[in-house]
Design a protein around this motif. Sequence first.
Motif, PDB file in Angstrom:
ATOM      1  N   THR A  75       0.830  -1.206   0.000  1.00 52.58           N
ATOM      2  CA  THR A  75       0.000   0.000   0.000  1.00 52.58           C
ATOM      3  C   THR A  75       0.866   1.257   0.000  1.00 52.58           C
ATOM      4  OG1 THR A  75      -1.715  -1.190   1.216  1.00 52.58           O
ATOM      5  CG2 THR A  75      -1.837   1.220   1.252  1.00 52.58           C
ATOM      6  N   ILE A  76       1.848   1.300   0.868  1.00 49.80           N
ATOM      7  CA  ILE A  76       2.735   2.457   0.953  1.00 49.80           C
ATOM      8  C   ILE A  76       3.528   2.611  -0.349  1.00 49.80           C
ATOM      9  CG2 ILE A  76       4.760   3.393   2.156  1.00 49.80           C
ATOM     10  CD1 ILE A  76       3.555   2.033   4.731  1.00 49.80           C
ATOM     11  N   SER A  77       3.950   1.511  -0.936  1.00 49.32           N
ATOM     12  CA  SER A  77       4.686   1.556  -2.203  1.00 49.32           C
ATOM     13  C   SER A  77       3.818   2.119  -3.324  1.00 49.32           C
ATOM     14  CB  SER A  77       5.180   0.160  -2.588  1.00 49.32           C
ATOM     15  OG  SER A  77       6.128  -0.307  -1.668  1.00 49.32           O
ATOM     16  N   GLU A  78       2.557   1.729  -3.358  1.00 57.98           N
ATOM     17  CA  GLU A  78       1.649   2.250  -4.385  1.00 57.98           C
ATOM     18  C   GLU A  78       1.420   3.748  -4.185  1.00 57.98           C
ATOM     19  OE1 GLU A  78      -1.055   2.453  -7.668  1.00 57.98           O
ATOM     20  OE2 GLU A  78       0.631   1.157  -7.131  1.00 57.98           O
ATOM     21  N   LEU A  79       1.232   4.181  -2.962  1.00 58.32           N
ATOM     22  CA  LEU A  79       1.066   5.600  -2.677  1.00 58.32           C
ATOM     23  C   LEU A  79       2.312   6.366  -3.092  1.00 58.32           C
ATOM     24  CD1 LEU A  79      -0.518   7.957  -1.429  1.00 58.32           C
ATOM     25  CD2 LEU A  79       0.436   7.287   0.796  1.00 58.32           C
ATOM     26  N   PRO A 102      -8.987  -1.500   6.457  1.00 59.28           N
ATOM     27  CA  PRO A 102      -9.588  -0.344   7.130  1.00 59.28           C
ATOM     28  C   PRO A 102      -8.885   0.019   8.434  1.00 59.28           C
ATOM     29  CG  PRO A 102     -11.021  -2.267   7.273  1.00 59.28           C
ATOM     30  CD  PRO A 102      -9.904  -2.623   6.344  1.00 59.28           C
ATOM     31  N   TRP A 103      -8.287  -0.947   9.109  1.00 61.23           N
ATOM     32  CA  TRP A 103      -7.588  -0.704  10.362  1.00 61.23           C
ATOM     33  C   TRP A 103      -6.339   0.158  10.174  1.00 61.23           C
ATOM     34  CZ3 TRP A 103      -7.916  -5.294   7.787  1.00 61.23           C
ATOM     35  CH2 TRP A 103      -6.750  -5.755   7.198  1.00 61.23           C
ATOM     36  N   LEU A 104      -5.850   0.254   8.937  1.00 63.66           N
ATOM     37  CA  LEU A 104      -4.661   1.058   8.666  1.00 63.66           C
ATOM     38  C   LEU A 104      -4.938   2.542   8.899  1.00 63.66           C
ATOM     39  CD1 LEU A 104      -1.762   0.573   7.757  1.00 63.66           C
ATOM     40  CD2 LEU A 104      -2.518   0.818   5.399  1.00 63.66           C
ATOM     41  N   GLY A 105      -6.157   2.977   8.600  1.00 62.91           N
ATOM     42  CA  GLY A 105      -6.541   4.357   8.867  1.00 62.91           C
ATOM     43  C   GLY A 105      -6.430   5.305   7.695  1.00 62.91           C
ATOM     44  N   MET A 106      -5.987   4.816   6.548  1.00 56.90           N
ATOM     45  CA  MET A 106      -5.893   5.677   5.365  1.00 56.90           C
ATOM     46  C   MET A 106      -7.262   5.794   4.711  1.00 56.90           C
ATOM     47  SD  MET A 106      -2.320   4.647   3.576  1.00 56.90           S
ATOM     48  CE  MET A 106      -0.780   5.201   4.263  1.00 56.90           C
ATOM     49  N   GLN A 107      -7.511   6.939   4.074  1.00 63.53           N
ATOM     50  CA  GLN A 107      -8.811   7.207   3.459  1.00 63.53           C
ATOM     51  C   GLN A 107      -8.607   7.594   1.996  1.00 63.53           C
ATOM     52  OE1 GLN A 107     -11.754   6.881   5.265  1.00 63.53           O
ATOM     53  NE2 GLN A 107     -10.419   6.143   6.887  1.00 63.53           N
ATOM     54  N   HIS A 108      -8.348   6.632   1.136  1.00 63.18           N
ATOM     55  CA  HIS A 108      -8.153   6.902  -0.290  1.00 63.18           C
ATOM     56  C   HIS A 108      -9.133   6.048  -1.092  1.00 63.18           C
ATOM     57  CE1 HIS A 108      -4.566   9.254   0.437  1.00 63.18           C
ATOM     58  NE2 HIS A 108      -4.128   8.296   1.249  1.00 63.18           N
ATOM     59  N   VAL A 116      -2.367  13.606   0.215  1.00 67.88           N
ATOM     60  CA  VAL A 116      -1.702  12.935   1.324  1.00 67.88           C
ATOM     61  C   VAL A 116      -1.809  13.844   2.541  1.00 67.88           C
ATOM     62  CG1 VAL A 116       0.463  11.976   2.173  1.00 67.88           C
ATOM     63  CG2 VAL A 116      -0.144  11.724  -0.232  1.00 67.88           C
ATOM     64  N   SER A 117      -2.424  13.316   3.571  1.00 65.08           N
ATOM     65  CA  SER A 117      -2.648  14.097   4.787  1.00 65.08           C
ATOM     66  C   SER A 117      -1.527  13.851   5.801  1.00 65.08           C
ATOM     67  CB  SER A 117      -3.987  13.703   5.420  1.00 65.08           C
ATOM     68  OG  SER A 117      -3.911  12.369   5.912  1.00 65.08           O
ATOM     69  N   LEU A 118      -1.505  14.678   6.810  1.00 67.70           N
ATOM     70  CA  LEU A 118      -0.563  14.478   7.913  1.00 67.70           C
ATOM     71  C   LEU A 118      -0.803  13.112   8.553  1.00 67.70           C
ATOM     72  CD1 LEU A 118       1.652  15.468   9.794  1.00 67.70           C
ATOM     73  CD2 LEU A 118      -0.110  16.633  11.152  1.00 67.70           C
ATOM     74  N   MET A 122       1.853  10.125   9.245  1.00 64.04           N
ATOM     75  CA  MET A 122       2.003   9.548  10.585  1.00 64.04           C
ATOM     76  C   MET A 122       1.802   8.034  10.560  1.00 64.04           C
ATOM     77  SD  MET A 122       0.027  12.602  12.620  1.00 64.04           S
ATOM     78  CE  MET A 122      -0.023  11.837  14.218  1.00 64.04           C
ATOM     79  N   ILE A 123       0.843   7.564   9.770  1.00 67.38           N
ATOM     80  CA  ILE A 123       0.592   6.128   9.651  1.00 67.38           C
ATOM     81  C   ILE A 123       1.814   5.428   9.062  1.00 67.38           C
ATOM     82  CG2 ILE A 123      -0.741   4.407   8.354  1.00 67.38           C
ATOM     83  CD1 ILE A 123      -3.170   6.362   8.706  1.00 67.38           C
ATOM     84  N   VAL A 124       2.382   6.007   8.012  1.00 69.99           N
ATOM     85  CA  VAL A 124       3.570   5.416   7.380  1.00 69.99           C
ATOM     86  C   VAL A 124       4.726   5.387   8.368  1.00 69.99           C
ATOM     87  CG1 VAL A 124       5.314   5.756   5.577  1.00 69.99           C
ATOM     88  CG2 VAL A 124       2.881   6.016   5.028  1.00 69.99           C
ATOM     89  N   GLU A 125       4.966   6.499   9.054  1.00 75.07           N
ATOM     90  CA  GLU A 125       6.053   6.575  10.025  1.00 75.07           C
ATOM     91  C   GLU A 125       5.861   5.551  11.142  1.00 75.07           C
ATOM     92  OE1 GLU A 125       9.511   7.809  11.900  1.00 75.07           O
ATOM     93  OE2 GLU A 125       8.791   8.374   9.912  1.00 75.07           O
ATOM     94  N   ARG A 126       4.656   5.457  11.665  1.00 73.57           N
ATOM     95  CA  ARG A 126       4.386   4.511  12.754  1.00 73.57           C
ATOM     96  C   ARG A 126       4.552   3.070  12.290  1.00 73.57           C
ATOM     97  NH1 ARG A 126       1.822   4.156  17.875  1.00 73.57           N
ATOM     98  NH2 ARG A 126       2.159   2.013  18.463  1.00 73.57           N
ATOM     99  N   PHE A 127       4.075   2.782  11.081  1.00 73.64           N
ATOM    100  CA  PHE A 127       4.196   1.427  10.573  1.00 73.64           C
ATOM    101  C   PHE A 127       5.663   1.008  10.511  1.00 73.64           C
ATOM    102  CE2 PHE A 127       5.161  -1.318   6.949  1.00 73.64           C
ATOM    103  CZ  PHE A 127       4.557  -2.483   7.384  1.00 73.64           C
TER     104      PHE A 127
END
Length: 163
Positions: A75-79, A102-108, A116-118, A122-127
């Motif tokens: 997912t992060i790679s595609e983004l 859905p548990w990831l928290g991204m809304q795309h 791309v929101s803050l 934050m989700i990418v950094e935390r992951f």
Amino acid sequence: MHKEQRRLYRDRTLGAEQEAAWNAAWAERMTGWRRKRIYDGLHRVFRAFWERTGLKRSSAYTESDIDDWCRTIETISELRNLLVHGENLVSQRLGDLVADQPWLGMQHTAGQILEVSLLDIMIVERFFTDLIMQINDSLMELAAGGKPIMKMGLDEAAKGKEA
């Protein structure tokens, strides 16, 4: 394999419609090629690393496993791919990956404006912070013969009290 594209290329000079069809087909092929060559397989590389090293999910993690982590990396790679190549819309692939997690928290959502929101950052950094901790915990447990690190620390503390 590229029979249709060869036909479109050959017919591109027959009119504006044919030229537009060729341009669209070529752009799609180039996008696919770039994606495959850059980050599309990063989740597969991570899985191969995980399996070859003999790592297992550490005892500290109970809700997710290698399949979940690989899907998140995908997912992060595609983004990342969409951003680097200047895409303005969410791809179908990113929309599907986000919807499946859905548990990831991204809304795309596919077809919507790519923003791309803050929170996304934050989700990418935390992951990746959690993934590094998971790798570290897994390596420690592997070195300890599969014993849970947290339990080992508590057991050692308890042994010290008994003495």
